[in-house]
Design an enzyme around this catalytic site. Sequence first.
Site, PDB file in Angstrom:
ATOM      1  N   TYR A  33       0.825  -1.203   0.000  1.00 22.82           N
ATOM      2  CA  TYR A  33       0.000   0.000   0.000  1.00 22.82           C
ATOM      3  C   TYR A  33       0.861   1.256   0.000  1.00 22.82           C
ATOM      4  O   TYR A  33       2.082   1.186   0.157  1.00 22.82           O
ATOM      5  CB  TYR A  33      -0.946   0.005   1.209  1.00 22.82           C
ATOM      6  CG  TYR A  33      -0.304   0.356   2.542  1.00 22.82           C
ATOM      7  CD1 TYR A  33       0.577  -0.512   3.171  1.00 22.82           C
ATOM      8  CD2 TYR A  33      -0.576   1.569   3.167  1.00 22.82           C
ATOM      9  CE1 TYR A  33       1.161  -0.190   4.388  1.00 22.82           C
ATOM     10  CE2 TYR A  33       0.001   1.903   4.395  1.00 22.82           C
ATOM     11  CZ  TYR A  33       0.870   1.010   4.997  1.00 22.82           C
ATOM     12  OH  TYR A  33       1.456   1.335   6.195  1.00 22.82           O
ATOM     13  N   LYS A 146       6.496  -1.638   2.063  1.00 27.72           N
ATOM     14  CA  LYS A 146       5.268  -1.072   2.631  1.00 27.72           C
ATOM     15  C   LYS A 146       4.119  -2.056   2.392  1.00 27.72           C
ATOM     16  O   LYS A 146       3.277  -1.876   1.517  1.00 27.72           O
ATOM     17  CB  LYS A 146       4.982   0.303   2.022  1.00 27.72           C
ATOM     18  CG  LYS A 146       4.080   1.150   2.905  1.00 27.72           C
ATOM     19  CD  LYS A 146       4.164   2.607   2.572  1.00 27.72           C
ATOM     20  CE  LYS A 146       3.075   3.422   3.233  1.00 27.72           C
ATOM     21  NZ  LYS A 146       3.096   3.418   4.685  1.00 27.72           N
ATOM     22  N   GLU A 178      12.049   2.712  14.609  1.00 28.42           N
ATOM     23  CA  GLU A 178      11.076   3.715  14.167  1.00 28.42           C
ATOM     24  C   GLU A 178       9.825   3.556  15.017  1.00 28.42           C
ATOM     25  O   GLU A 178       9.797   2.743  15.938  1.00 28.42           O
ATOM     26  CB  GLU A 178      10.759   3.531  12.684  1.00 28.42           C
ATOM     27  CG  GLU A 178      10.151   2.176  12.371  1.00 28.42           C
ATOM     28  CD  GLU A 178       9.840   1.955  10.895  1.00 28.42           C
ATOM     29  OE1 GLU A 178       9.606   2.930  10.169  1.00 28.42           O
ATOM     30  OE2 GLU A 178       9.799   0.782  10.488  1.00 28.42           O
ATOM     31  N   LEU A 203      10.894   1.481   7.567  1.00 35.40           N
ATOM     32  CA  LEU A 203      10.310   1.969   6.329  1.00 35.40           C
ATOM     33  C   LEU A 203      10.973   3.317   6.019  1.00 35.40           C
ATOM     34  O   LEU A 203      11.039   4.198   6.885  1.00 35.40           O
ATOM     35  CB  LEU A 203       8.797   2.161   6.484  1.00 35.40           C
ATOM     36  CG  LEU A 203       8.147   2.641   5.200  1.00 35.40           C
ATOM     37  CD1 LEU A 203       7.988   1.502   4.206  1.00 35.40           C
ATOM     38  CD2 LEU A 203       6.811   3.296   5.463  1.00 35.40           C
TER      39      LEU A 203
HETATM   40  N1  PMP Z   1       7.321   3.944   9.432  1.00 32.57           N
HETATM   41  C1  PMP Z   1       6.171   3.248   9.448  1.00 32.57           C
HETATM   42  C2  PMP Z   1       6.168   1.902  10.088  1.00 32.57           C
HETATM   43  C3  PMP Z   1       5.007   3.787   8.880  1.00 32.57           C
HETATM   44  O1  PMP Z   1       3.860   3.091   8.892  1.00 32.57           O
HETATM   45  C4  PMP Z   1       5.055   5.092   8.331  1.00 32.57           C
HETATM   46  C5  PMP Z   1       3.812   5.721   7.765  1.00 32.57           C
HETATM   47  N2  PMP Z   1       3.322   5.036   6.674  1.00 32.57           N
HETATM   48  C6  PMP Z   1       6.271   5.779   8.321  1.00 32.57           C
HETATM   49  C7  PMP Z   1       7.390   5.171   8.890  1.00 32.57           C
HETATM   50  C8  PMP Z   1       6.385   7.142   7.713  1.00 32.57           C
HETATM   51  O2  PMP Z   1       6.386   7.070   6.298  1.00 32.57           O
HETATM   52  P1  PMP Z   1       5.881   8.265   5.402  1.00 32.57           P
HETATM   53  O3  PMP Z   1       6.654   9.480   5.811  1.00 32.57           O
HETATM   54  O4  PMP Z   1       6.197   7.837   4.008  1.00 32.57           O
HETATM   55  O5  PMP Z   1       4.423   8.428   5.650  1.00 32.57           O
END
Ligand code: PMP
Length: 296
Positions: A33, A146, A178, A203
């Site tokens: 996603y 993702k 994270e 991620l």
């Molecule tokens: N880490 C994780 C586990 C996440 O779910 C997200 C949000 N989707 C992020 C980091 C931040 O990613 P982004 O800045 O692309 O939204």
Amino acid sequence: MNNITYINNKFVKHSNAKISVEDRGFLFADSIYELIGVFNKEIIDTDQHLNRLDLSLKKVKIKYRFNKEKFKKIITKLIKLNNIFNGYIYIQITRGVAERKHEFPKKYKPTTIIFTKHLNIDKKIYEKGVKIITIPDLRWLRRDIKTTSLLPNVLSKQLAIEKNAFESWLIDNGNITEGSVSNAWIIKSSNTIITHPANNKILKGVTRDTVIKILKKNNFNIKERSFNLIEAKNAKEAFLTSSTLSVLPVVKIDNYNVSNGKPGDITKKIMYLYNNYIVKNKNSLAKELKIAWLNQ
Ligand code: PMP
């Protein structure tokens, strides 16, 4: 018309957007996603999100005729139809419908869904900052993908809520990787800004990348390296980033206040710079597609 969702080449009423019980996204979370933030009708970092979507498809080997321009047209249309001012676009692609066997079906038609949601921005959390808790990172070792396989993230976020916190920061081998839904950052007393390197353990957030670019452009000292809980608790400031949360100050880690328990000056500056980036997003889809209504 309101609340329209895209499903497999059709725009339908959200409540009529249905998938099969044998969809592999539903049965195995065999699916990926992407979530793109929308602020003031501006779709933020579209290219970066769509590039990551394409990369996720390749990493899980979903065969897909990826067409970036087509995605851009669909999401722009949905934002207009659903009149999204602040909110997000959610895209999910699964390996389609097939008899329930773990191996890939010989032939399959991926399922594509795209919907939008309004978001009310809670200004208070940006003014006061948030509390986070730390817990073990129980996820698999391909966190760079993702995927919708998010049960450990769901459980960690729920635990945070149950402990009256906003988010959980996850600890793997002594280091904070994270958050359950966001990337984690600390600022040392030397003013060095630290976030985990983009490898298989996190991620690679699009917001993370944009913030790194902004920080470098503004001559901040930024280091992509691991940091542990002691370093986090002794940090001068801390914050988290994500597409829906932007830059959000963290003022309490477990039961320790970060400095005086108030959002720090450097974090406020980063919030300001990121906000400016959103407002003046020169690469915004609205400008690229020259769509007047998005700029109104
Ligand atoms: N880490 C994780 C586990 C996440 O779910 C997200 C949000 N989707 C992020 C980091 C931040 O990613 P982004 O800045 O692309 O939204």
